[in-house]
Design an enzyme around this catalytic site. Structure first.
Site, PDB file in Angstrom:
ATOM      1  NE  ARG A 175      -3.402  -2.276   0.049  1.00 53.11           N
ATOM      2  CZ  ARG A 175      -3.124  -3.491  -0.587  1.00 53.11           C
ATOM      3  NH1 ARG A 175      -2.153  -3.421  -1.565  1.00 53.11           N
ATOM      4  NH2 ARG A 175      -3.740  -4.597  -0.448  1.00 53.11           N
ATOM      5  CB  SER A 225      -8.799  -2.044   4.454  1.00 54.56           C
ATOM      6  OG  SER A 225      -9.318  -3.275   3.880  1.00 54.56           O
ATOM      7  CD  GLU A 295      -5.298  -0.024   2.733  1.00 56.20           C
ATOM      8  OE1 GLU A 295      -5.061  -1.081   3.658  1.00 56.20           O
ATOM      9  OE2 GLU A 295      -5.812   0.164   1.754  1.00 56.20           O
TER      10      GLU A 295
HETATM   11  C1  FAD Z   1     -15.430  -0.209  -0.521  1.00 58.63           C
HETATM   12  C2  FAD Z   1     -13.994  -0.212  -0.967  1.00 58.63           C
HETATM   13  C3  FAD Z   1     -13.306  -1.355  -1.222  1.00 58.63           C
HETATM   14  C4  FAD Z   1     -11.887  -1.279  -1.272  1.00 58.63           C
HETATM   15  N1  FAD Z   1     -11.051  -2.324  -1.608  1.00 58.63           N
HETATM   16  C5  FAD Z   1      -9.879  -1.941  -1.833  1.00 58.63           C
HETATM   17  C6  FAD Z   1      -8.924  -3.114  -2.164  1.00 58.63           C
HETATM   18  O1  FAD Z   1      -9.511  -4.446  -2.175  1.00 58.63           O
HETATM   19  N2  FAD Z   1      -7.590  -3.060  -2.114  1.00 58.63           N
HETATM   20  C7  FAD Z   1      -7.163  -2.047  -2.036  1.00 58.63           C
HETATM   21  O2  FAD Z   1      -5.888  -1.798  -2.245  1.00 58.63           O
HETATM   22  N3  FAD Z   1      -7.835  -0.849  -1.718  1.00 58.63           N
HETATM   23  C8  FAD Z   1      -9.255  -0.841  -1.581  1.00 58.63           C
HETATM   24  N4  FAD Z   1      -9.806   0.257  -1.580  1.00 58.63           N
HETATM   25  C9  FAD Z   1      -9.020   1.660  -1.196  1.00 58.63           C
HETATM   26  C10 FAD Z   1      -9.095   2.475  -2.565  1.00 58.63           C
HETATM   27  O3  FAD Z   1     -10.018   2.040  -3.288  1.00 58.63           O
HETATM   28  C11 FAD Z   1      -7.637   2.372  -3.195  1.00 58.63           C
HETATM   29  O4  FAD Z   1      -6.629   2.607  -2.124  1.00 58.63           O
HETATM   30  C12 FAD Z   1      -7.606   3.011  -4.395  1.00 58.63           C
HETATM   31  O5  FAD Z   1      -6.277   2.435  -5.041  1.00 58.63           O
HETATM   32  C13 FAD Z   1      -7.610   4.421  -4.134  1.00 58.63           C
HETATM   33  O6  FAD Z   1      -7.791   5.226  -5.491  1.00 58.63           O
HETATM   34  P1  FAD Z   1      -8.399   6.640  -5.410  1.00 58.63           P
HETATM   35  O7  FAD Z   1      -8.328   6.780  -6.957  1.00 58.63           O
HETATM   36  O8  FAD Z   1      -9.769   6.619  -5.071  1.00 58.63           O
HETATM   37  O9  FAD Z   1      -7.464   7.285  -5.068  1.00 58.63           O
HETATM   38  P2  FAD Z   1      -7.597   8.764  -3.961  1.00 58.63           P
HETATM   39  O10 FAD Z   1      -8.588   8.065  -2.620  1.00 58.63           O
HETATM   40  O11 FAD Z   1      -8.394   9.708  -4.263  1.00 58.63           O
HETATM   41  O12 FAD Z   1      -6.232   8.942  -3.209  1.00 58.63           O
HETATM   42  C14 FAD Z   1      -5.458   8.026  -2.573  1.00 58.63           C
HETATM   43  C15 FAD Z   1      -4.261   9.062  -2.382  1.00 58.63           C
HETATM   44  O13 FAD Z   1      -3.256   8.865  -3.564  1.00 58.63           O
HETATM   45  C16 FAD Z   1      -3.119  10.184  -4.167  1.00 58.63           C
HETATM   46  N5  FAD Z   1      -3.316  10.371  -5.669  1.00 58.63           N
HETATM   47  C17 FAD Z   1      -4.665   9.944  -6.215  1.00 58.63           C
HETATM   48  N6  FAD Z   1      -4.565  10.053  -7.684  1.00 58.63           N
HETATM   49  C18 FAD Z   1      -3.140  10.653  -7.812  1.00 58.63           C
HETATM   50  C19 FAD Z   1      -2.573  10.976  -9.025  1.00 58.63           C
HETATM   51  N7  FAD Z   1      -3.023  10.855 -10.138  1.00 58.63           N
HETATM   52  N8  FAD Z   1      -1.199  11.438  -8.838  1.00 58.63           N
HETATM   53  C20 FAD Z   1      -0.729  11.434  -7.456  1.00 58.63           C
HETATM   54  N9  FAD Z   1      -1.274  11.290  -6.407  1.00 58.63           N
HETATM   55  C21 FAD Z   1      -2.559  10.667  -6.734  1.00 58.63           C
HETATM   56  C22 FAD Z   1      -4.132  10.964  -3.283  1.00 58.63           C
HETATM   57  O14 FAD Z   1      -3.263  12.315  -3.060  1.00 58.63           O
HETATM   58  C23 FAD Z   1      -4.161  10.184  -2.150  1.00 58.63           C
HETATM   59  O15 FAD Z   1      -2.933  10.354  -1.248  1.00 58.63           O
HETATM   60  C24 FAD Z   1     -11.275   0.041  -1.344  1.00 58.63           C
HETATM   61  C25 FAD Z   1     -11.974   1.071  -1.058  1.00 58.63           C
HETATM   62  C26 FAD Z   1     -13.399   1.088  -0.678  1.00 58.63           C
HETATM   63  C27 FAD Z   1     -14.466   2.175  -0.776  1.00 58.63           C
END
Ligand code: FAD
Length: 302
Positions: A175, A225, A295
């Site tokens: 992560r 998580s 996380e």
């Molecule tokens: C129901 C549910 C289930 C989930 N299951 C999983 C799972 O199975 N496995 C898992 O790993 N995660 C899971 N997650 C967590 C999440 O979906 C992941 O961490 C996902 O990768 C985050 O992506 P995001 O685009 O939403 O990023 P955000 O939440 O918008 O951002 C996350 C971080 O990345 C940075 N960021 C985002 N985009 C960029 C970019 N283009 N350039 C630079 N920095 C950036 C942000 O500043 C922040 O620090 C889950 C979440 C939910 C709600």
């Protein structure tokens, strides 16, 4: 907010993609978070111009993807929030490689892979993030992670210059990656998969979806998580064994279905969620001597 900055911002990005005092609860899966001074959705080369403008006026910026791993403070975010979105045509499949924009949803990318009979990305189909967020977090599930499929990533540095980083340079771990530490913005990724059978790929995706629906509280807003998996333990099990199933602070709750998830029962504030997380981590540490690390990324003013 500096008016001159806003005027120049409107000159580099279309006005209908600039939002002032934008409630961040509309941009996070937790449905929590106060207003961002400005939220902007730049397209293509606009991003570099926006970054340069922020530097010129010393305006802080925060990049978000789908907001699925974020807890934004109740007082919101000062400065600029850059929301990364990609259009449908920003996925290009060539043989066993996919080139994709950072703002593309993982689910759409995984579906496109399946359509082309490419296997290796099934694990990501149910993760509700975008490609950029998934690279930053090295998102993973069911034995797969982004590290297994990424070959290269394009980023913008803090001066707005483009760089291409190989997967090895990303320092991908559990992560984590080097992206946030280096202040890069991910703009796109190259993914390498293997040729397979579309029916088998879709069947695996369905099977994983079923497992998620059965085990995760998808009927409530959350950020997945809440805590990282401590070495040798499972966060959810520690929380359950500490007697915290269903534990409430305001309208934030440890899910009864899966103790590893904190859910928003309706009108939870960021303060509710943060207090709950601190209390849970304290109680678990007191009982088992293991400190749970979030996380979920906390951003903005609480
Ligand atoms: C129901 C549910 C289930 C989930 N299951 C999983 C799972 O199975 N496995 C898992 O790993 N995660 C899971 N997650 C967590 C999440 O979906 C992941 O961490 C996902 O990768 C985050 O992506 P995001 O685009 O939403 O990023 P955000 O939440 O918008 O951002 C996350 C971080 O990345 C940075 N960021 C985002 N985009 C960029 C970019 N283009 N350039 C630079 N920095 C950036 C942000 O500043 C922040 O620090 C889950 C979440 C939910 C709600």
């Amino acid at each position: 907010m500096n008016q001159q900055f806003l005027t120049e911002l409107k000159a580099v990005t279309a006005e209908n993609r600039i939002f002032t005092d934008e409630p961040m609860k509309k941009h996070t899966t937790f449905r929590v978070g106060g207003p961002a001074d400005i939220l902007v959705q730049p397209k293509g080369t606009e991003l570099a111009a926006v970054i340069r403008l922020c530097r010129k006026y010393d305006v802080p910026y925060q990049v978000i993807g789908n907001g699925s791993n974020l807890l934004v403070g109740d007082r919101g975010i000062r400065g600029l929030v850059i929301e990364m979105l990609s259009k449908e045509d920003e996925i290009c499949v060539e043989d066993d490689c996919i080139t994709v924009g950072a703002g593309m949803l993982l689910s759409k990318t995984a579906n496109r892979a399946a359509e082309h009979g490419l296997t290796g990305m099934e694990f990501a189909a149910g993760i509700p993030g975008r490609i950029g967020g998934a690279v930053v977090m090295n998102a993973g599930a069911y034995g797969g992670e982004m590290k297994d499929i990424l070959t290269a990533v394009t980023v913008l540095d803090q001066e707005g210059n483009e760089k291409i980083l190989s997967a090895e340079e990303l320092e991908l771990g559990y992560r984590t990656s080097c992206i946030l530490k280096k202040g890069y913005i991910v703009t796109g990724a190259k993914i390498k998969l293997k040729h397979g059978e579309e029916t088998a790929i879709r069947a695996r995706m369905e099977e994983l979806k079923k497992q998620r629906v059965e085990k995760q509280p998808l009927e409530y807003p959350s950020a997945g998580s809440t805590f990282k998996r401590p070495e040798g333990y499972f966060a959810g099990k520690l929380i359950m064994d500490a007697g915290l199933r269903g534990y409430l602070v305001g309208e934030a709750q440890v899910s009864e279905k899966h103790c590893g998830f904190v859910i928003n029962r309706g009108n939870a504030t960021a303060a509710d969620v943060r207090t709950l997380m601190q209390n849970v981590a304290d109680i678990v540490e007191e009982k088992f001597g293991v400190r749970l690390e979030p996380e979920v990324k906390m951003i903005g003013e609480f």
